[in-house]
Design a protein around this motif. Sequence first.
Motif, PDB file in Angstrom:
ATOM      1  N   HIS A 157     -18.163 -18.861 -10.246  1.00 40.49           N
ATOM      2  CA  HIS A 157     -18.301 -17.534  -9.630  1.00 40.49           C
ATOM      3  C   HIS A 157     -19.766 -17.163  -9.382  1.00 40.49           C
ATOM      4  CE1 HIS A 157     -19.232 -15.490 -13.519  1.00 40.49           C
ATOM      5  NE2 HIS A 157     -18.354 -16.320 -14.044  1.00 40.49           N
ATOM      6  N   ASP A 189     -23.935 -18.120 -17.273  1.00 40.88           N
ATOM      7  CA  ASP A 189     -22.647 -17.643 -16.749  1.00 40.88           C
ATOM      8  C   ASP A 189     -22.858 -16.891 -15.445  1.00 40.88           C
ATOM      9  OD1 ASP A 189     -20.050 -16.789 -16.434  1.00 40.88           O
ATOM     10  OD2 ASP A 189     -20.113 -15.336 -18.053  1.00 40.88           O
ATOM     11  N   ASN A 190     -22.760 -17.537 -14.319  1.00 44.26           N
ATOM     12  CA  ASN A 190     -22.185 -18.828 -14.036  1.00 44.26           C
ATOM     13  C   ASN A 190     -22.969 -19.459 -12.897  1.00 44.26           C
ATOM     14  OD1 ASN A 190     -18.945 -19.776 -12.752  1.00 44.26           O
ATOM     15  ND2 ASN A 190     -20.038 -20.809 -14.357  1.00 44.26           N
ATOM     16  N   GLU A 224     -16.406 -11.372 -12.787  1.00 48.54           N
ATOM     17  CA  GLU A 224     -16.789 -10.532 -13.930  1.00 48.54           C
ATOM     18  C   GLU A 224     -16.301  -9.095 -13.801  1.00 48.54           C
ATOM     19  OE1 GLU A 224     -17.856 -11.899 -16.454  1.00 48.54           O
ATOM     20  OE2 GLU A 224     -19.302 -13.494 -16.030  1.00 48.54           O
TER      21      GLU A 224
HETATM   22 ZN    ZN Z   1     -18.130 -16.737 -16.124  1.00 47.37          ZN
END
Ligand code: ZN
Length: 521
Positions: A157, A189-190, A224
């Motif tokens: 993502h 992330d990410n 998210e």
């Molecule tokens: Zn993530």
Amino acid sequence: MESNPNQRLTKSTISVVLTAFFAAALGVGSSLALADSTVETGVAELSSKDANSDGVKGIAPSKAVTLGMKTSGIDASEIATYSRFAESLLSDATARVTAYGDGNVPAYAEYLKGVFIEGGFDPKDIHTLPLDETVSLIVRYRGDGTSNRKPVVFSSHMDVVPAEAGEWVRNPFELQQDETFYYGRGVLDNKFDVSMLTTMFVWLKAQGFVPNRDLIIAFTGDEESLQNTVQDLTNNHRNLIDAEYAIVVDGGGGALNNSDEAIQYMVGFAEKTYATYTMTARNIGGHSSMPRADNAIFDLAAAIQRIENHRFAIETNEITRTYFERSAPFLDNEVGEAMRRFAANPKDEEAIEVLRAQPEYIGTLGTTCIPTMLSGGHAENALPRTATATINCRIFPGNSVADIMGELSLVAGNPELEWAVYGKPVSSDTSPFNDEVMNAVEASLAQLYPGTPVIPRMISGTTDGAYFRAAGIPSYSLTGIFLNPKDSFAHGLNERVRRASIPESLIFWQSMIRSIASDAN
Ligand SMILES: [Zn+2]
């Protein structure tokens, strides 16, 4: 948020990196040519100090990198070239504030699209799919079809959770580094894995690699927050992402101990359903000087107590049993012993009691529900007309959101209470064991961290993977990142990733992708 000077550099960085690589491929230059050219773009600043024990400029050092260069047989200068390429992508990405509400994902996707086109991908195989303020990006790496197999999706993502810049030691929206780590929002992330997958597609293309099945990158834009882009993909663009299975490159991966030895490698096979309910007691109310026998707060409190005393059924599946069985040896104590006994006999009451008492493991034993918020009443001298408890559940695969609401309502023991589900929870089944993926993981680990035990996991949150699973596309969460759990600051302050994760990931993914998409393996 201040705009980022790197964004001005991005176009030239891509061309410089690719041009340098093609020059190297033709034997005209080498990774040195790249190092020189990047000085002008400012990217070299980030990596000028790099030198590992083998003296390969541009590769962050680690024992695994040294071993991986030997075992993979990939030329060190090629790893250096693409390490720098990946780093320049990560640098650009970090500078973009792609949290929900900032509206910057589309520009990031456009930038990446440019990288893929420069890397030789047909614009017809690249799709940006706008959805509200965000977008997803799909890139198809055409195979020769010789395997007659459906494609494999690789998903990460592009958005991040917000970061309060004032509370960070460093600016979260600028890639920074020290000897060991990169720092910035999204470096773990990410955006790390978005950068790695992008690099891998460009690198494999440059190597002339033709997969025996199509490979598809699916970068989503709101993992998210709303997780709408992945649903848009599975519901409205199935033809673009239809696959035999998805590898969700977000979470999972290797755990290192304090000596940087890998102790275990996690692959996510399942996710618990995240569901939130409200339980409301209503009452006619009145003046507090004339209390009635019934009262909304008493009613609610009594129901909460019954829920507190309730125990959901102990449940297991192949994933959780294997998880306990393989985790047990790492814990040289009664918890490890309980894991071993529970894996052998899920009815072992003593083992269950020990595991239930561990907040870290109770969620792997079955559904959990816990009150998280309370509200009620409207004046200090009035009988409450309503009182509401919010109850958050992590539901074990195989139970529906309605089943668990029914169970809770029965336990609460008061048919007058009103129940509601918050939002639209998604339920997904456990993905089946997949020998192809597991063998590929083991072969890749053997090059970097030989002998690392692979542990299947059930995740307690909801990621994009749940939506692929719900759409009938089995999905496996894994990454080429190895880190010490004490250094995991995803979603938190001072998020970081080891710099050595770049060359390690390059070696990991060369092996993974070739293993699942070529006949030689
Ligand atoms: Zn993530």
